[in-house]
Design an enzyme around this catalytic site. Structure first.
Site, PDB file in Angstrom:
ATOM      1  N   THR A 195       6.999  -6.038   3.607  1.00 24.44           N
ATOM      2  CA  THR A 195       6.481  -7.083   2.547  1.00 24.44           C
ATOM      3  C   THR A 195       7.362  -7.423   1.531  1.00 24.44           C
ATOM      4  O   THR A 195       8.407  -6.713   1.117  1.00 24.44           O
ATOM      5  CB  THR A 195       5.328  -6.615   2.019  1.00 24.44           C
ATOM      6  OG1 THR A 195       4.000  -6.415   3.173  1.00 24.44           O
ATOM      7  CG2 THR A 195       4.895  -7.322   0.683  1.00 24.44           C
ATOM      8  N   ARG A 224      -7.495  -9.092  10.225  1.00 25.79           N
ATOM      9  CA  ARG A 224      -7.103  -7.785   9.266  1.00 25.79           C
ATOM     10  C   ARG A 224      -6.440  -8.427   8.026  1.00 25.79           C
ATOM     11  O   ARG A 224      -5.285  -9.289   8.062  1.00 25.79           O
ATOM     12  CB  ARG A 224      -6.435  -6.652   9.934  1.00 25.79           C
ATOM     13  CG  ARG A 224      -5.930  -5.519   8.893  1.00 25.79           C
ATOM     14  CD  ARG A 224      -4.612  -5.730   8.366  1.00 25.79           C
ATOM     15  NE  ARG A 224      -4.361  -4.750   7.558  1.00 25.79           N
ATOM     16  CZ  ARG A 224      -3.039  -4.756   6.646  1.00 25.79           C
ATOM     17  NH1 ARG A 224      -2.374  -5.632   6.744  1.00 25.79           N
ATOM     18  NH2 ARG A 224      -2.761  -3.464   6.190  1.00 25.79           N
TER      19      ARG A 224
HETATM   20  N1  ASP Z   1       1.312  -3.977   2.198  1.00 24.30           N
HETATM   21  C1  ASP Z   1       1.530  -4.755   3.368  1.00 24.30           C
HETATM   22  C2  ASP Z   1      -0.147  -4.843   4.131  1.00 24.30           C
HETATM   23  O1  ASP Z   1      -0.704  -3.621   4.195  1.00 24.30           O
HETATM   24  C3  ASP Z   1       2.378  -4.412   4.272  1.00 24.30           C
HETATM   25  C4  ASP Z   1       3.792  -4.143   3.771  1.00 24.30           C
HETATM   26  O2  ASP Z   1       3.870  -3.888   2.680  1.00 24.30           O
HETATM   27  O3  ASP Z   1       4.848  -4.102   4.484  1.00 24.30           O
HETATM   28  O4  ASP Z   1      -0.074  -5.976   4.745  1.00 24.30           O
END
Ligand code: ASP
Length: 330
Positions: free
Chosen positions: A197, A225
Site C-alpha cells: 500500500t 474484500r
Molecule cells: N493494508 C492493505 C490491505 O489490507 C495492504 C497493504 O498495506 O499492503 O488492503
C-alpha cells in the site's frame, strides 16, 4: 506561516532479503521515493495545502508500478484488480474514500472528489465508478493495472489456495529484471511479507495536516474484500488538533485496532507525543493481534514519525528547502 512544513510517505512494509536484492533495485526504490517527496515538497514550498501535497504524492505513487496501488496493483482471486483509497483533511475533518474500483486510473483522485463534492464519505464499486465518471476522472482498461510480476504472484497464490500479502518473493526472485514489458524489478523487501500500500501525510505552511492512502489490497483476495485502506480511522486519519496518519500492513488487524485513529486518540486522551502514540500502536497494540506493518504520521508542530514492526518499510520525508530523506531498512 509555519516553517515546519513537511511531507512523509510510505510504499509498503515487510521482511528484508538483502541477499536477493540488487543494488539497482534498491536504487530504483530510493529514486521513486525521492521523486515523489520532491513533488510533495514543491507543493508545500509554493504555499499549497497539505491536502494538495498528499493527493499529488499518492497520485504519483499510484502511477508507479513499483508499488501495489493503481498501476502495479495486485490481483484478486478472480484475476481482476479492485482498488481502494481514502483521503482526509485535518483542518475540516472532511474525508472521502472509494473501494473496489476497477477502472479509475487514480483512485486517490476519486477519493478527493468524494471529499470535495459529495455529502457522502465512502463509495463502493459501481457507484464509486459512476461518481468518478460524473466527475470527469480518467478511466483505463483493466489491463492498464497489469504487471507481469504481480500476475505471476497471483498464479502462485492461487496454486497455494491462499490470499497473499502483496508480492510473492519466490516468483519475483525468479522473475527477470525490469523491462518495458515488466517494469516491476526485483524487490529489496521479501515480497512474501511485504505490504505494498502507498500513503502520504503532510503539514502545510498554514498549519494544517492531511493524510491519503491507496492500495490494490492483498493478492488473491476474495472479490469484494475491503481492507483498512479506505476506512477512515483504520488506514487513514487527519485532525489538526492531533496528527495525520497513513498505514500499511495486514489490513484486517489495522481495522480491528482502528489503528490510524488510535494514534490520534492516544495523543488527545492520554496527552502523549506523536512519537509515543504511534510507537504504542505499531509496537505494542498491533502485535497483540498479530498485526504487521507500519505507518507514517505528522503532527501540527512538524514532528514526523515512521514506525514499523516489520524488517523494513519503503519510506521517506522531506521538509521545505532540505534534501528528502528516504529509507527502506530498519
Ligand atoms: N493494508 C492493505 C490491505 O489490507 C495492504 C497493504 O498495506 O499492503 O488492503
Amino acid at each position: 506561516m509555519n516553517s515546519n512544513a513537511v511531507i512523509a510517505i510510505h510504499g509498503g512494509a515487510g521482511t528484508i532479503l538483502r541477499a536477493s536484492m540488487s543494488a539497482s533495485a534498491e536504487a530504483d526504490y530510493h529514486a521513486a521515493l525521492h521523486a515523489v517527496l520532491s513533488a510533495g515538497q514543491r507543493v508545500l514550498a509554493d504555499g499549497g495545502s497539505a491536502l494538495d501535497a498528499v493527493s499529488e504524492a499518492v497520485r504519483l505513487l499510484e502511477d508507479c508500478p513499483l508499488f501495489n496501488a493503481g498501476r502495479g496493483a495486485v490481483y484478486t482471486a478472480a484475476g481482476t484488480h479492485e482498488l481502494d483509497a481514502a483521503i482526509m483533511d485535518g483542518s475540516t475533518l472532511d474525508a472521502g474514500a472509494v473501494c473496489c474500483v476497477t477502472r479509475v486510473r487514480n483512485p486517490i483522485l476519486a477519493a478527493r472528489r468524494v471529499l470535495e463534492r459529495s455529502e457522502h464519505v465512502l463509495f463502493t464499486g459501481e457507484g464509486a465508478e459512476a461518481f468518478a465518471a460524473a466527475q470527469g476522472l480518467e478511466f483505463v482498461e483493466p489491463e492498464y493495472f497489469h504487471t507481469e510480476a504481480r500476475h505471476r504472484q497471483w498464479q502462485l497464490a492461487r496454486a497455494q489456495q491462499r490470499a497473499m500479502l502483496d508480492h510473492d518473493g519466490a516468483t519475483l526472485a525468479a522473475a527477470p529484471s525490469s523491462t518495458d514489458d515488466d517494469p516491476t524489478p526485483h524487490e529489496p523487501i521479501d515480497p512474501n511479507r511485504k505490504f505494498g500500500t502507498v500513503g502520504a501525510v503532510a503539514l502545510d505552511q498554514h498549519g494544517h495536516v492531511a493524510a491519503a492512502t491507496s492500495t490494490g489490497g492483498v493478492t488473491n483476495k476474495q472479490v469484494g474484500r475491503v481492507g483498512d485502506t479506505p476506512l477512515i480511522g483504520a488506514g487513514c486519519y487527519a485532525d489538526d488538533a492531533t496528527c495525520a496518519v497513513s498505514t500499511t500492513g495486514s489490513g484486517e488487524m489495522f481495522m480491528r485496532m482502528v489503528a490510524a485513529y488510535d494514534v490520534a486518540a492516544q495523543m488527545a486522551y492520554r496527552n502523549v507525543s506523536l512519537e509515543e502514540a504511534a510507537h504504542d500502536v505499531v509496537m505494542n497494540r498491533l502485535p497483540k493481534i498479530d498485526g504487521r506493518g507500519g505507518l507514517v504520521a505528522v503532527d501540527a508542530r512538524g514532528n514526523v514519525t515512521l514506525p514499523f514492526n516489520t524488517e523494513g518499510m519503503y519510506r521517506g520525508f522531506a521538509r521545505i528547502g532540505e534534501t528528502p530523506v528516504t529509507a527502506i531498512y530498519r
